[in-house]
Design a protein around this motif. Structure first.
Motif, PDB file in Angstrom:
ATOM      1  N   GLN A 190       0.688  -1.085   0.045  1.00 16.88           N
ATOM      2  CA  GLN A 190      -0.012  -0.185  -0.062  1.00 16.88           C
ATOM      3  C   GLN A 190       0.899   1.103   0.006  1.00 16.88           C
ATOM      4  O   GLN A 190       1.603   1.213   0.741  1.00 16.88           O
ATOM      5  CB  GLN A 190      -0.966   0.071   1.386  1.00 16.88           C
ATOM      6  CG  GLN A 190      -2.042   1.153   1.261  1.00 16.88           C
ATOM      7  CD  GLN A 190      -2.783   1.109   2.579  1.00 16.88           C
ATOM      8  OE1 GLN A 190      -2.842   0.230   3.164  1.00 16.88           O
ATOM      9  NE2 GLN A 190      -3.475   2.071   2.642  1.00 16.88           N
ATOM     10  N   VAL A 191       0.389   2.046  -0.989  1.00 14.76           N
ATOM     11  CA  VAL A 191       1.450   3.256  -1.106  1.00 14.76           C
ATOM     12  C   VAL A 191       0.933   4.457  -0.012  1.00 14.76           C
ATOM     13  O   VAL A 191      -0.146   4.619  -0.046  1.00 14.76           O
ATOM     14  CB  VAL A 191       1.447   3.840  -2.545  1.00 14.76           C
ATOM     15  CG1 VAL A 191       2.366   5.143  -2.669  1.00 14.76           C
ATOM     16  CG2 VAL A 191       2.147   2.674  -3.342  1.00 14.76           C
ATOM     17  N   GLN A 192       1.779   5.099   0.391  1.00 13.97           N
ATOM     18  CA  GLN A 192       1.478   6.098   1.646  1.00 13.97           C
ATOM     19  C   GLN A 192       2.332   7.376   1.161  1.00 13.97           C
ATOM     20  O   GLN A 192       3.554   7.228   1.100  1.00 13.97           O
ATOM     21  CB  GLN A 192       1.541   5.587   2.905  1.00 13.97           C
ATOM     22  CG  GLN A 192       0.470   4.987   3.487  1.00 13.97           C
ATOM     23  CD  GLN A 192       0.147   4.920   4.901  1.00 13.97           C
ATOM     24  OE1 GLN A 192       1.395   4.700   5.805  1.00 13.97           O
ATOM     25  NE2 GLN A 192      -0.839   5.173   5.477  1.00 13.97           N
ATOM     26  N   LEU A 193       1.845   8.389   1.057  1.00 19.64           N
ATOM     27  CA  LEU A 193       2.441   9.572   1.099  1.00 19.64           C
ATOM     28  C   LEU A 193       2.176  10.622   2.333  1.00 19.64           C
ATOM     29  O   LEU A 193       0.883  10.786   2.504  1.00 19.64           O
ATOM     30  CB  LEU A 193       2.320  10.247  -0.282  1.00 19.64           C
ATOM     31  CG  LEU A 193       2.448   9.587  -1.554  1.00 19.64           C
ATOM     32  CD1 LEU A 193       1.795  10.126  -2.723  1.00 19.64           C
ATOM     33  CD2 LEU A 193       4.122   9.114  -1.558  1.00 19.64           C
ATOM     34  N   VAL A 194       3.045  11.102   3.051  1.00 17.44           N
ATOM     35  CA  VAL A 194       2.665  11.811   4.225  1.00 17.44           C
ATOM     36  C   VAL A 194       3.325  13.297   4.112  1.00 17.44           C
ATOM     37  O   VAL A 194       4.818  13.128   4.166  1.00 17.44           O
ATOM     38  CB  VAL A 194       3.035  11.174   5.559  1.00 17.44           C
ATOM     39  CG1 VAL A 194       2.655  12.019   6.503  1.00 17.44           C
ATOM     40  CG2 VAL A 194       2.309   9.848   5.700  1.00 17.44           C
ATOM     41  N   SER A 235       8.019  18.592   3.129  1.00 14.38           N
ATOM     42  CA  SER A 235       8.547  17.213   2.929  1.00 14.38           C
ATOM     43  C   SER A 235       7.545  16.220   2.615  1.00 14.38           C
ATOM     44  O   SER A 235       6.218  16.553   3.205  1.00 14.38           O
ATOM     45  CB  SER A 235       9.196  16.819   4.272  1.00 14.38           C
ATOM     46  OG  SER A 235      10.206  17.598   4.862  1.00 14.38           O
ATOM     47  N   CYS A 236       7.867  14.992   1.958  1.00 14.21           N
ATOM     48  CA  CYS A 236       6.712  13.934   1.769  1.00 14.21           C
ATOM     49  C   CYS A 236       7.351  12.674   2.191  1.00 14.21           C
ATOM     50  O   CYS A 236       8.474  12.440   1.185  1.00 14.21           O
ATOM     51  CB  CYS A 236       6.274  14.453   0.214  1.00 14.21           C
ATOM     52  SG  CYS A 236       5.225  12.919  -0.521  1.00 14.21           S
ATOM     53  N   ALA A 237       7.001  11.948   2.884  1.00 12.20           N
ATOM     54  CA  ALA A 237       7.652  10.529   3.201  1.00 12.20           C
ATOM     55  C   ALA A 237       6.862   9.575   2.604  1.00 12.20           C
ATOM     56  O   ALA A 237       5.426   9.677   2.627  1.00 12.20           O
ATOM     57  CB  ALA A 237       7.586  10.477   4.744  1.00 12.20           C
ATOM     58  N   ALA A 238       7.424   9.102   1.762  1.00 13.63           N
ATOM     59  CA  ALA A 238       6.915   8.086   0.742  1.00 13.63           C
ATOM     60  C   ALA A 238       7.131   6.356   1.382  1.00 13.63           C
ATOM     61  O   ALA A 238       8.255   6.265   1.744  1.00 13.63           O
ATOM     62  CB  ALA A 238       7.239   8.209  -0.597  1.00 13.63           C
ATOM     63  N   SER A 239       6.313   5.618   1.143  1.00  7.15           N
ATOM     64  CA  SER A 239       6.334   4.262   1.813  1.00  7.15           C
ATOM     65  C   SER A 239       5.627   3.338   0.706  1.00  7.15           C
ATOM     66  O   SER A 239       4.693   3.982   0.097  1.00  7.15           O
ATOM     67  CB  SER A 239       6.169   4.106   3.134  1.00  7.15           C
ATOM     68  OG  SER A 239       4.653   4.324   3.351  1.00  7.15           O
ATOM     69  N   GLY A 240       6.112   2.301   0.490  1.00 12.04           N
ATOM     70  CA  GLY A 240       5.072   1.237  -0.302  1.00 12.04           C
ATOM     71  C   GLY A 240       5.450   1.374  -1.849  1.00 12.04           C
ATOM     72  O   GLY A 240       4.465   0.534  -2.635  1.00 12.04           O
ATOM     73  N   TYR A 241       5.991   2.274  -2.338  1.00 13.82           N
ATOM     74  CA  TYR A 241       6.017   2.351  -3.733  1.00 13.82           C
ATOM     75  C   TYR A 241       7.387   1.710  -4.266  1.00 13.82           C
ATOM     76  O   TYR A 241       8.463   2.112  -3.890  1.00 13.82           O
ATOM     77  CB  TYR A 241       6.309   3.769  -4.178  1.00 13.82           C
ATOM     78  CG  TYR A 241       6.005   4.256  -5.637  1.00 13.82           C
ATOM     79  CD1 TYR A 241       6.880   4.314  -6.590  1.00 13.82           C
ATOM     80  CD2 TYR A 241       4.761   4.469  -6.005  1.00 13.82           C
ATOM     81  CE1 TYR A 241       6.599   4.326  -7.985  1.00 13.82           C
ATOM     82  CE2 TYR A 241       4.079   4.540  -7.321  1.00 13.82           C
ATOM     83  CZ  TYR A 241       5.160   4.551  -8.216  1.00 13.82           C
ATOM     84  OH  TYR A 241       4.870   4.686  -9.542  1.00 13.82           O
ATOM     85  N   LYS A 262      -1.133   8.598  -9.705  1.00 17.58           N
ATOM     86  CA  LYS A 262      -1.860   7.561  -8.915  1.00 17.58           C
ATOM     87  C   LYS A 262      -2.075   7.692  -7.515  1.00 17.58           C
ATOM     88  O   LYS A 262      -3.214   7.447  -7.075  1.00 17.58           O
ATOM     89  CB  LYS A 262      -1.331   6.253  -9.181  1.00 17.58           C
ATOM     90  CG  LYS A 262      -1.217   5.700 -10.798  1.00 17.58           C
ATOM     91  CD  LYS A 262      -0.578   4.437 -10.818  1.00 17.58           C
ATOM     92  CE  LYS A 262      -1.268   3.337 -10.552  1.00 17.58           C
ATOM     93  NZ  LYS A 262      -1.181   2.090 -10.612  1.00 17.58           N
ATOM     94  N   TYR A 263      -0.968   8.273  -6.880  1.00 15.07           N
ATOM     95  CA  TYR A 263      -1.210   8.376  -5.410  1.00 15.07           C
ATOM     96  C   TYR A 263      -1.086   9.505  -4.788  1.00 15.07           C
ATOM     97  O   TYR A 263      -0.147  10.491  -5.358  1.00 15.07           O
ATOM     98  CB  TYR A 263      -0.116   7.133  -5.074  1.00 15.07           C
ATOM     99  CG  TYR A 263       0.162   6.217  -5.522  1.00 15.07           C
ATOM    100  CD1 TYR A 263       0.860   5.628  -6.377  1.00 15.07           C
ATOM    101  CD2 TYR A 263      -0.888   5.154  -4.787  1.00 15.07           C
ATOM    102  CE1 TYR A 263       0.808   4.180  -7.035  1.00 15.07           C
ATOM    103  CE2 TYR A 263      -1.073   3.569  -5.482  1.00 15.07           C
ATOM    104  CZ  TYR A 263      -0.112   3.495  -6.475  1.00 15.07           C
ATOM    105  OH  TYR A 263      -0.124   2.040  -6.920  1.00 15.07           O
ATOM    106  N   TRP A 264      -1.836   9.903  -3.867  1.00 21.49           N
ATOM    107  CA  TRP A 264      -1.868  11.401  -3.495  1.00 21.49           C
ATOM    108  C   TRP A 264      -1.685  11.208  -1.677  1.00 21.49           C
ATOM    109  O   TRP A 264      -2.228  10.285  -1.002  1.00 21.49           O
ATOM    110  CB  TRP A 264      -2.973  12.022  -3.921  1.00 21.49           C
ATOM    111  CG  TRP A 264      -3.089  12.321  -5.275  1.00 21.49           C
ATOM    112  CD1 TRP A 264      -3.509  11.517  -6.012  1.00 21.49           C
ATOM    113  CD2 TRP A 264      -2.761  13.404  -5.955  1.00 21.49           C
ATOM    114  NE1 TRP A 264      -3.349  12.059  -7.463  1.00 21.49           N
ATOM    115  CE2 TRP A 264      -3.048  13.186  -7.332  1.00 21.49           C
ATOM    116  CE3 TRP A 264      -2.456  14.805  -5.279  1.00 21.49           C
ATOM    117  CZ2 TRP A 264      -2.789  14.092  -8.354  1.00 21.49           C
ATOM    118  CZ3 TRP A 264      -2.095  15.913  -6.562  1.00 21.49           C
ATOM    119  CH2 TRP A 264      -2.213  15.371  -7.649  1.00 21.49           C
ATOM    120  N   GLY A 265      -0.991  12.390  -1.161  1.00 23.96           N
ATOM    121  CA  GLY A 265      -0.945  12.675   0.162  1.00 23.96           C
ATOM    122  C   GLY A 265      -2.345  13.185   0.703  1.00 23.96           C
ATOM    123  O   GLY A 265      -3.229  13.655  -0.249  1.00 23.96           O
TER     124      GLY A 265
END
Length: 125
Positions: free
Chosen positions: A1-5, A21-27, A113-116
């Motif tokens: 699961q992609v998460q952007l915070v 800042s944008c911390a990305a995980s799952g990509y 495709k993915y958004w915070g």
């Protein structure tokens, strides 16, 4: 699961600076693009800056020379350094991620495709 915070938003006076800042995980795709978009009250969301996995960048004309997008791959973090802020920069700022694209698509929100959830930036004059 992609998460952007996103983080780093806040209130600042005109002429000041902020770093988002944008911390990305799952990509997991090593070929990607990431971007910053913003939406001011009563306005449509617009592209601010984008970068791809090769480091190619693109900026909206309104922020060229004032904003800098960068990434730290070791930390999986995207940044937006914003200098010489103006009241018209006031908006909710969003981080987005998607598959690698040509530079002409880096500011095209429908490509991503993915958004915070966004972080608010308020610039007072």
């Amino acid at each position: 699961q992609v998460q952007l915070v996103e983080s780093g938003g806040g209130s600042v006076q005109s002429g000041g600076s902020l770093r988002l800042s944008c911390a990305a995980s799952g990509y997991t795709d090593s070929n990607y693009c990431m971007g910053w978009f913003r939406q001011a009250p009563g306005k449509e969301r617009e592209g601010v800056a984008g970068i791809d996995s090769d480091g190619i960048t693109r900026y909206a004309d309104s922020v060229k020379g004032r904003f800098t997008i960068s990434q730290d791959n070791a930390k999986n973090t995207l940044y937006l350094q914003m200098n010489s802020l103006k009241s018209e920069d006031t908006a909710m700022y969003y981080c987005a991620a998607g598959p690698r694209a040509g530079w002409w698509l880096l500011l095209t929100q429908r490509w991503y495709k993915y958004w915070g959830q966004g972080t608010q930036v308020t610039v007072s004059s």
